[in-house]
Write a protein that holds these residues in place. Structure first.
Motif, PDB file in Angstrom:
ATOM      1  N   GLU A 104       0.844  -1.183   0.000  1.00 36.85           N
ATOM      2  CA  GLU A 104       0.000   0.000   0.000  1.00 36.85           C
ATOM      3  C   GLU A 104       0.888   1.245   0.000  1.00 36.85           C
ATOM      4  O   GLU A 104       1.835   1.333   0.777  1.00 36.85           O
ATOM      5  CB  GLU A 104      -0.903   0.013   1.231  1.00 36.85           C
ATOM      6  N   PRO A 105       0.576   2.219  -0.840  1.00 40.69           N
ATOM      7  CA  PRO A 105       1.384   3.438  -0.843  1.00 40.69           C
ATOM      8  C   PRO A 105       1.160   4.243   0.439  1.00 40.69           C
ATOM      9  O   PRO A 105       0.108   4.151   1.071  1.00 40.69           O
ATOM     10  CB  PRO A 105       0.879   4.200  -2.071  1.00 40.69           C
ATOM     11  N   MET A 106       2.152   5.033   0.800  1.00 41.79           N
ATOM     12  CA  MET A 106       2.063   5.895   1.972  1.00 41.79           C
ATOM     13  C   MET A 106       1.039   6.990   1.692  1.00 41.79           C
ATOM     14  O   MET A 106       0.936   7.484   0.573  1.00 41.79           O
ATOM     15  CB  MET A 106       3.447   6.513   2.226  1.00 41.79           C
ATOM     16  N   SER A 107       0.251   7.354   2.694  1.00 44.83           N
ATOM     17  CA  SER A 107      -0.731   8.422   2.507  1.00 44.83           C
ATOM     18  C   SER A 107      -0.004   9.739   2.242  1.00 44.83           C
ATOM     19  O   SER A 107       1.164   9.911   2.602  1.00 44.83           O
ATOM     20  CB  SER A 107      -1.625   8.548   3.739  1.00 44.83           C
ATOM     21  N   LEU A 108      -0.720  10.668   1.659  1.00 45.32           N
ATOM     22  CA  LEU A 108      -0.112  11.963   1.338  1.00 45.32           C
ATOM     23  C   LEU A 108       0.239  12.741   2.602  1.00 45.32           C
ATOM     24  O   LEU A 108       1.240  13.451   2.631  1.00 45.32           O
ATOM     25  CB  LEU A 108      -1.033  12.771   0.433  1.00 45.32           C
ATOM     26  N   VAL A 109      -0.535  12.558   3.659  1.00 42.71           N
ATOM     27  CA  VAL A 109      -0.225  13.227   4.924  1.00 42.71           C
ATOM     28  C   VAL A 109       1.099  12.699   5.475  1.00 42.71           C
ATOM     29  O   VAL A 109       1.978  13.469   5.873  1.00 42.71           O
ATOM     30  CB  VAL A 109      -1.360  13.027   5.953  1.00 42.71           C
ATOM     31  N   ALA A 110       1.251  11.375   5.484  1.00 43.25           N
ATOM     32  CA  ALA A 110       2.501  10.772   5.964  1.00 43.25           C
ATOM     33  C   ALA A 110       3.667  11.164   5.062  1.00 43.25           C
ATOM     34  O   ALA A 110       4.762  11.468   5.552  1.00 43.25           O
ATOM     35  CB  ALA A 110       2.364   9.255   6.032  1.00 43.25           C
ATOM     36  N   MET A 111       3.430  11.175   3.762  1.00 41.53           N
ATOM     37  CA  MET A 111       4.472  11.574   2.818  1.00 41.53           C
ATOM     38  C   MET A 111       4.881  13.030   3.051  1.00 41.53           C
ATOM     39  O   MET A 111       6.063  13.364   3.013  1.00 41.53           O
ATOM     40  CB  MET A 111       3.985  11.396   1.379  1.00 41.53           C
ATOM     41  N   SER A 112       3.914  13.893   3.332  1.00 39.07           N
ATOM     42  CA  SER A 112       4.210  15.301   3.612  1.00 39.07           C
ATOM     43  C   SER A 112       5.052  15.441   4.874  1.00 39.07           C
ATOM     44  O   SER A 112       5.972  16.262   4.926  1.00 39.07           O
ATOM     45  CB  SER A 112       2.910  16.099   3.762  1.00 39.07           C
TER      46      SER A 112
END
Length: 175
Positions: A21-29
């Protein structure tokens, strides 16, 4: 044996057949903020070390730390870590407010806004940062450029990731 191998390749319950599963955009930010904060505070420390600026990253310790240890290598390490954590917050603010913009100028403006907040508004809590009218030209320009580059890094990285995730979702929906 060949049929058994083929069945294993198709079984979605097996670990090797699961998609990550890809990392969420919040976690990526948050990760972008952490890495950006560490990198650009290191660049800021090098600028201080080479006398391009009078402002050391250690100023972040002034309101909370007492003692000479903050002027040693430990102070540098802790201040770089603190700036990285604060940078996560700045990246999350960018994520919430500006992630949809795709222009690099938005990130640069965000970095300059952060510069203004630190040097104009929060200046009184950092005693070693002189008032803006008393700061020499080299410190002023170097600091503004570092903040602009930091904002560009944060802004472009978060906007790029948001756009990539949007395109990926659109691609999944169309298939």
């Amino acid at each position: 044996m060949s049929e058994n191998t083929e069945e294993k390749k198709k079984d979605p319950k097996l670990e090797q057949n699961k998609k990550e599963e890809p990392m969420s955009l919040v976690a990526m930010s948050a990760v972008i903020g952490l890495c950006g904060g560490l990198f650009w505070s290191l660049v800021g420390y090098l600028a201080y070390w080479f006398s391009f600026t009078e402002v050391s990253p250690r100023v972040v310790l002034e309101p909370i730390a007492v003692g000479d240890w903050k002027n040693s290598w430990l102070g540098v390490v802790i201040s770089l870590g603190m700036l990285s954590v604060f940078s996560m917050g700045a990246a999350l603010v960018y994520y919430v407010a500006l992630k949809k913009f795709k222009r690099m100028w938005i990130g640069i403006a965000y970095g300059l806004l952060l510069f203004g907040v630190i040097f104009f508004i929060l200046n009184p809590i950092f005693p070693s940062i002189k008032p803006i009218r008393d700061i020499d030209w080299y410190t002023w320009v170097t600091s503004a450029c570092l903040y602009a580059l930091y904002g560009l890094f944060i802004g472009y990285s978060i906007s790029y990731e948001a756009n990539e995730m949007r395109v990926e979702k659109e691609t999944e929906v169309s298939h």
